[in-house]
Design an enzyme around this catalytic site. Structure first.
Site, PDB file in Angstrom:
ATOM      1  N   SER A  54       0.867  -1.176   0.000  1.00  0.00           N
ATOM      2  CA  SER A  54       0.000   0.000   0.000  1.00  0.00           C
ATOM      3  C   SER A  54       0.900   1.221   0.000  1.00  0.00           C
ATOM      4  O   SER A  54       2.112   1.094  -0.208  1.00  0.00           O
ATOM      5  CB  SER A  54      -0.893  -0.064   1.244  1.00  0.00           C
ATOM      6  OG  SER A  54      -1.900   0.920   1.177  1.00  0.00           O
TER       7      SER A  54
ATOM      8  N   ARG B 206       0.978  -3.530  -7.041  1.00  0.00           N
ATOM      9  CA  ARG B 206      -0.352  -4.071  -6.744  1.00  0.00           C
ATOM     10  C   ARG B 206      -1.370  -3.215  -7.485  1.00  0.00           C
ATOM     11  O   ARG B 206      -1.207  -1.986  -7.575  1.00  0.00           O
ATOM     12  CB  ARG B 206      -0.592  -3.972  -5.220  1.00  0.00           C
ATOM     13  CG  ARG B 206      -1.913  -4.537  -4.736  1.00  0.00           C
ATOM     14  CD  ARG B 206      -1.862  -6.048  -4.671  1.00  0.00           C
ATOM     15  NE  ARG B 206      -3.070  -6.592  -4.060  1.00  0.00           N
ATOM     16  CZ  ARG B 206      -4.125  -7.036  -4.764  1.00  0.00           C
ATOM     17  NH1 ARG B 206      -4.129  -6.978  -6.076  1.00  0.00           N
ATOM     18  NH2 ARG B 206      -5.170  -7.545  -4.140  1.00  0.00           N
TER      19      ARG B 206
ATOM     20  N   THR C 187      -7.852   1.928   2.879  1.00  0.00           N
ATOM     21  CA  THR C 187      -7.697   1.110   4.086  1.00  0.00           C
ATOM     22  C   THR C 187      -8.843   1.359   5.061  1.00  0.00           C
ATOM     23  O   THR C 187      -9.455   0.407   5.565  1.00  0.00           O
ATOM     24  CB  THR C 187      -6.344   1.411   4.761  1.00  0.00           C
ATOM     25  OG1 THR C 187      -5.319   1.208   3.794  1.00  0.00           O
ATOM     26  CG2 THR C 187      -6.107   0.505   5.943  1.00  0.00           C
TER      27      THR C 187
ATOM     28  N   CYS D 106      -2.319  -8.116 -15.234  1.00  0.00           N
ATOM     29  CA  CYS D 106      -2.555  -8.832 -16.499  1.00  0.00           C
ATOM     30  C   CYS D 106      -3.997  -9.309 -16.592  1.00  0.00           C
ATOM     31  O   CYS D 106      -4.593  -9.302 -17.674  1.00  0.00           O
ATOM     32  CB  CYS D 106      -1.587 -10.003 -16.634  1.00  0.00           C
ATOM     33  SG  CYS D 106      -1.536 -11.095 -15.216  1.00  0.00           S
TER      34      CYS D 106
HETATM   35  C1  LIG Z   1       0.303   1.571  -4.438  1.00  0.00           C
HETATM   36  C2  LIG Z   1      -0.856   1.685  -3.498  1.00  0.00           C
HETATM   37  C3  LIG Z   1      -0.918   2.754  -2.619  1.00  0.00           C
HETATM   38  C4  LIG Z   1      -1.988   2.865  -1.728  1.00  0.00           C
HETATM   39  N1  LIG Z   1      -1.990   3.887  -0.822  1.00  0.00           N
HETATM   40  C5  LIG Z   1      -2.937   3.936   0.122  1.00  0.00           C
HETATM   41  C6  LIG Z   1      -2.879   4.911   1.149  1.00  0.00           C
HETATM   42  O1  LIG Z   1      -1.955   5.716   1.215  1.00  0.00           O
HETATM   43  N2  LIG Z   1      -3.868   4.913   2.074  1.00  0.00           N
HETATM   44  C7  LIG Z   1      -4.890   4.013   2.043  1.00  0.00           C
HETATM   45  O2  LIG Z   1      -5.764   4.065   2.920  1.00  0.00           O
HETATM   46  N3  LIG Z   1      -4.975   3.082   1.079  1.00  0.00           N
HETATM   47  C8  LIG Z   1      -4.019   3.016   0.122  1.00  0.00           C
HETATM   48  N4  LIG Z   1      -4.069   2.035  -0.832  1.00  0.00           N
HETATM   49  C9  LIG Z   1      -5.218   1.134  -0.874  1.00  0.00           C
HETATM   50  C10 LIG Z   1      -5.182   0.096   0.238  1.00  0.00           C
HETATM   51  O3  LIG Z   1      -3.944  -0.558   0.261  1.00  0.00           O
HETATM   52  C11 LIG Z   1      -6.297  -0.902  -0.018  1.00  0.00           C
HETATM   53  O4  LIG Z   1      -7.503  -0.206  -0.160  1.00  0.00           O
HETATM   54  C12 LIG Z   1      -6.425  -1.913   1.108  1.00  0.00           C
HETATM   55  O5  LIG Z   1      -5.230  -2.631   1.252  1.00  0.00           O
HETATM   56  C13 LIG Z   1      -7.586  -2.862   0.824  1.00  0.00           C
HETATM   57  O6  LIG Z   1      -7.668  -3.807   1.848  1.00  0.00           O
HETATM   58  P1  LIG Z   1      -8.298  -5.258   1.565  1.00  0.00           P
HETATM   59  O7  LIG Z   1      -8.318  -5.951   2.857  1.00  0.00           O
HETATM   60  O8  LIG Z   1      -9.552  -5.105   0.831  1.00  0.00           O
HETATM   61  O9  LIG Z   1      -7.298  -5.960   0.538  1.00  0.00           O
HETATM   62  P2  LIG Z   1      -5.733  -6.246   0.579  1.00  0.00           P
HETATM   63  O10 LIG Z   1      -5.035  -5.272   1.436  1.00  0.00           O
HETATM   64  O11 LIG Z   1      -5.303  -6.355  -0.834  1.00  0.00           O
HETATM   65  O12 LIG Z   1      -5.613  -7.668   1.275  1.00  0.00           O
HETATM   66  C14 LIG Z   1      -6.111  -8.828   0.671  1.00  0.00           C
HETATM   67  C15 LIG Z   1      -5.407 -10.026   1.264  1.00  0.00           C
HETATM   68  O13 LIG Z   1      -6.064 -11.203   0.799  1.00  0.00           O
HETATM   69  C16 LIG Z   1      -5.107 -12.148   0.368  1.00  0.00           C
HETATM   70  N5  LIG Z   1      -5.757 -12.994  -0.643  1.00  0.00           N
HETATM   71  C17 LIG Z   1      -6.237 -12.600  -1.844  1.00  0.00           C
HETATM   72  N6  LIG Z   1      -6.810 -13.628  -2.486  1.00  0.00           N
HETATM   73  C18 LIG Z   1      -6.686 -14.708  -1.675  1.00  0.00           C
HETATM   74  C19 LIG Z   1      -7.087 -16.062  -1.796  1.00  0.00           C
HETATM   75  N7  LIG Z   1      -7.773 -16.501  -2.857  1.00  0.00           N
HETATM   76  N8  LIG Z   1      -6.778 -16.919  -0.781  1.00  0.00           N
HETATM   77  C20 LIG Z   1      -6.105 -16.473   0.319  1.00  0.00           C
HETATM   78  N9  LIG Z   1      -5.708 -15.188   0.477  1.00  0.00           N
HETATM   79  C21 LIG Z   1      -6.007 -14.316  -0.502  1.00  0.00           C
HETATM   80  C22 LIG Z   1      -3.973 -11.293  -0.168  1.00  0.00           C
HETATM   81  O14 LIG Z   1      -2.762 -12.017  -0.201  1.00  0.00           O
HETATM   82  C23 LIG Z   1      -3.952 -10.132   0.824  1.00  0.00           C
HETATM   83  O15 LIG Z   1      -3.135 -10.407   1.923  1.00  0.00           O
HETATM   84  C24 LIG Z   1      -3.024   1.900  -1.747  1.00  0.00           C
HETATM   85  C25 LIG Z   1      -2.961   0.821  -2.630  1.00  0.00           C
HETATM   86  C26 LIG Z   1      -1.885   0.700  -3.489  1.00  0.00           C
HETATM   87  C27 LIG Z   1      -1.811  -0.484  -4.409  1.00  0.00           C
HETATM   88  S1  SF4 Z   2       1.998 -11.790 -14.105  1.00  0.00           S
HETATM   89 FE1  SF4 Z   2       0.205 -10.490 -13.870  1.00  0.00          FE
HETATM   90  S2  SF4 Z   2      -0.236 -10.530 -11.689  1.00  0.00           S
HETATM   91 FE2  SF4 Z   2       1.826 -11.322 -11.942  1.00  0.00          FE
HETATM   92  S3  SF4 Z   2       3.149  -9.549 -11.665  1.00  0.00           S
HETATM   93 FE3  SF4 Z   2       2.757  -9.706 -13.868  1.00  0.00          FE
HETATM   94  S4  SF4 Z   2       0.972  -8.440 -14.250  1.00  0.00           S
HETATM   95 FE4  SF4 Z   2       1.102  -8.763 -12.035  1.00  0.00          FE
END
Ligand SMILES: Cc1cc2nc3c(=O)[nH]c(=O)nc-3n(C[C@H](O)[C@H](O)[C@H](O)COP(=O)(O)OP(=O)(O)OC[C@H]3O[C@@H](n4cnc5c(N)ncnc54)[C@H](O)[C@@H]3O)c2cc1C
Ligand code: SF4
Length: 544
Positions: free
Chosen positions: A54, A299, A335, A519
């Site tokens: 994140s 991500r 988050t 992808c």
């Molecule tokens: C570059 C970037 C910068 C960001 N900056 C901010 C910020 O500054 N402030 C903020 O509030 N938000 C920010 N965000 C957004 C924030 O990170 C997300 O909104 C938040 O992490 C979402 O939480 P989540 O629990 O929905 O998913 P995630 O945090 O993505 O967690 C999902 C979890 O589920 C697991 N998982 C997925 N599929 C499976 C499966 N089939 N089986 C088992 N495990 C699985 C993954 O491994 C992961 O650990 C940012 C995002 C990115 C990419």
């Molecule tokens: S293969 Fe797809 S999911 Fe994996 S790092 Fe590349 S673009 Fe991301």
């Protein structure tokens, strides 16, 4: 070999902020009402936090609701935001612009979301939640009526041709009254649920960005804990949505990242290389000179907002967090919204479980959400991201109007088109000549993936599946110059040829995949289907 079965009241897929918040809230409610509710969380990363990437600046609103005494309990929110800067970059110069109100971070904290998840996991376990990292949910389980009754983890010990090896262990069935899908952006099981239950009917397509991030240890003289910088403009052209972030964290570390909307049109664009050249800007480069890059990752990010939210419930299951798409894009924050959705889902599921219900639709969840601050927050900003399809300048103008004059209450809602349909033919777009990495400030993909500590068991079926194996050459290479070579931030896709340049074919270096899901989103004909590899595989992020 039979699969073993474990039974719970609630199974949660994904130990991100949404899944862990739901687990904690369920157990807190159970303790408060002296009920026994069994909760299990499975996580595909080798440990909680290993796949979390994140920014991150967190708005503590949902955490305040979930664990009001988080400070006393030592939650890792150690760096209060002290200063916001919003810059417009041209190739040589930066101009300071007024910070948009959505990007005002007064009262927020700069954190590592991976570390916050690790801490949330300890809180959840102390309440009796069972957490199993290293297990990917590979399959949704249904009963005879078609309701979701849990998930199965993937089989271990299958070779690349799909045959069991002598290490073969069948997956486990985790059965539950209700299953919460908290997979984060573009969840692979969520994708199958959306199709099966038609969850996207009548809503806008989800749109996405790719976020590429590095963590640097910088010269202490250049570090200013709490400082937050966002930029728009160079190196992107005004029609491409995106920008950068620089967050000065604790311990002289700076998180630097670049987010690019996946609705970009030019197939020659490489998000990774845009990020690398961004760091070479004369006003950005000095922060990193004399410093050391310590981590890398990428991500996808859900950007569609409220008009892209799918139906959130179906018999036996609920979608929470970014897999549904609760991120507030103008704030670049998801988050607090992910956590809030987990809390509200837990409230509704707790009521259902304690009423001895199971495998039905928990419609109370979306109803409670619509009455919450989360819904109001997303509604007010719903037109800002779509306005960027008019280009940067028009969008800045419209966003100011929408925020200051209409105050988010304009009597219209703009709509989205799917990102993959926006890619133009390679022949219609200018090639982009990216500078060679200098190995000091800018780097190549392979050395970057190396410091993401990504690892997959090599002898397993490829988790990047192609619906039609002829499409990469017949369509992607012929029409779009094989854009997967550029949008993948880990160098997974390569067009290889014979010595004389003939016989092009796609080579998939699946072991490098950092699970960003780009992808699966951007492939122009949606031919790539990302499925979970063997549990525990993927990146091993430290404090991303
Ligand atoms: C570059 C970037 C910068 C960001 N900056 C901010 C910020 O500054 N402030 C903020 O509030 N938000 C920010 N965000 C957004 C924030 O990170 C997300 O909104 C938040 O992490 C979402 O939480 P989540 O629990 O929905 O998913 P995630 O945090 O993505 O967690 C999902 C979890 O589920 C697991 N998982 C997925 N599929 C499976 C499966 N089939 N089986 C088992 N495990 C699985 C993954 O491994 C992961 O650990 C940012 C995002 C990115 C990419
Ligand atoms: S293969 Fe797809 S999911 Fe994996 S790092 Fe590349 S673009 Fe991301």
């Amino acid at each position: 070999m039979e699969r073993e079965t474990m039974e719970y009241d609630v199974v949660i897929v994904g130990a991100g902020p949404s899944g862990l918040s739901a687990a904690i809230q369920l157990k807190q409610l159970a303790a408060e009402h002296e009920q026994d509710v069994t909760v299990c969380v499975i996580e595909k990363g080798s440990e909680v936090g290993a796949h979390i990437l994140s920014g991150a600046v967190i708005e503590p609103r949902a955490l305040d609701e979930l664990i009001p005494d988080w400070k006393e309990r030592g939650a890792p929110l150690n760096t209060p935001a002290t200063e916001d800067r919003f810059l417009l970059l041209t190739r040589e110069i930066s101009y300071r612009l007024p910070t948009p109100p959505q990007m005002n971070n007064h009262g927020n904290y700069i954190i590592s979301l991976g570390n916050l998840c690790r801490w949330l996991a300890t809180q959840a376990e102390a309440l009796g939640v069972e957490i199993y990292p290293g297990f990917a949910a590979a399959e949704v389980l249904y009963n005879d009526e078609g309701a979701v009754v849990g998930v199965a983890t993937g089989d271990m010990g299958i070779d690349r041709e799909g045959h069991p090896t002598d290490q073969f262990t069948p997956g486990m069935e985790l059965r539950a009254r209700y299953t919460l899908f908290a997979e984060g952006c573009r969840g692979s099981l969520t994708k199958t649920l959306c199709e099966r239950f038609n969850l996207r009917e009548g809503v806008d397509p989800q749109t996405y960005g790719i976020g590429i991030k590095e963590l640097w240890e910088v010269d202490p003289a250049k570090h200013q804990a709490g400082k937050i910088v966002h930029t728009v403009g160079w190196p992107l052209d005004p029609s491409t949505y995106g920008g950068s972030f620089l967050y000065h964290m604790e311990n002289n570390q700076v998180a630097v990242g670049f987010v690019i909307g996946l609705g970009y049109a030019n197939p020659h664009l490489s998000p990774f290389d845009e990020f690398q050249r961004f760091k070479t800007h004369p006003d950005i480069r000095p922060t990193f000179e004399g410093g050391r890059r310590i981590a890398y990752g990428a991500r996808a990010i859900s950007a569609g907002g409220i008009q892209s939210l799918p139906k959130l419930t179906f018999p036996g299951g609920l979608l929470i967090g970014d897999t549904a798409g609760f991120l507030n894009m103008p704030k670049i924050k998801g988050t607090h919204t992910a956590m809030k959705s987990g809390i509200v889902a837990a409230d509704a599921v707790f009521a259902a479980v304690t009423a001895d219900r199971k495998a039905d639709e928990v419609t109370d969840y979306p109803e409670q959400l619509r009455r919450s601050w989360l819904w109001r927050e997303l509604y007010e900003v719903r037109n800002i991201k779509p306005s960027f399809s008019w280009g940067l300048w028009a969008a800045i103008g419209y966003s100011a109007l929408d925020t200051y004059v209409f105050r988010g209450k304009a009597p219209w809602t703009f709509h989205h088109k799917p990102d993959h349909t926006k890619l133009k033919k390679a022949s219609e777009c200018a090639k982009i000549d990216y500078p060679k990495p200098d190995g000091v400030i800018s780097f190549d993909k392979l050395s970057s993936v190396f410091i993401s500590s990504t690892n997959h068991e090599e002898d397993q079926p490829c988790h990047l599946t192609l619906k039609d194996p002829t499409v990469p050459i017949r369509i992607n290479l012929a029409l779009y110059d094989a854009p997967e070579q550029r949008y993948c931030p880990a160098g997974v896709y390569e067009i290889v040829r014979d010595g004389d340049g003939s016989n092009p074919r796609l080579q998939i270096n699946a072991q490098n995949c950092v699970h960003c899901k780009t992808c699966d989103i951007k492939d122009p004909t949606q031919n790539i289907n990302w499925v979970t590899p063997q549990g525990g595989g993927g990146p091993n992020y430290p404090n991303m």
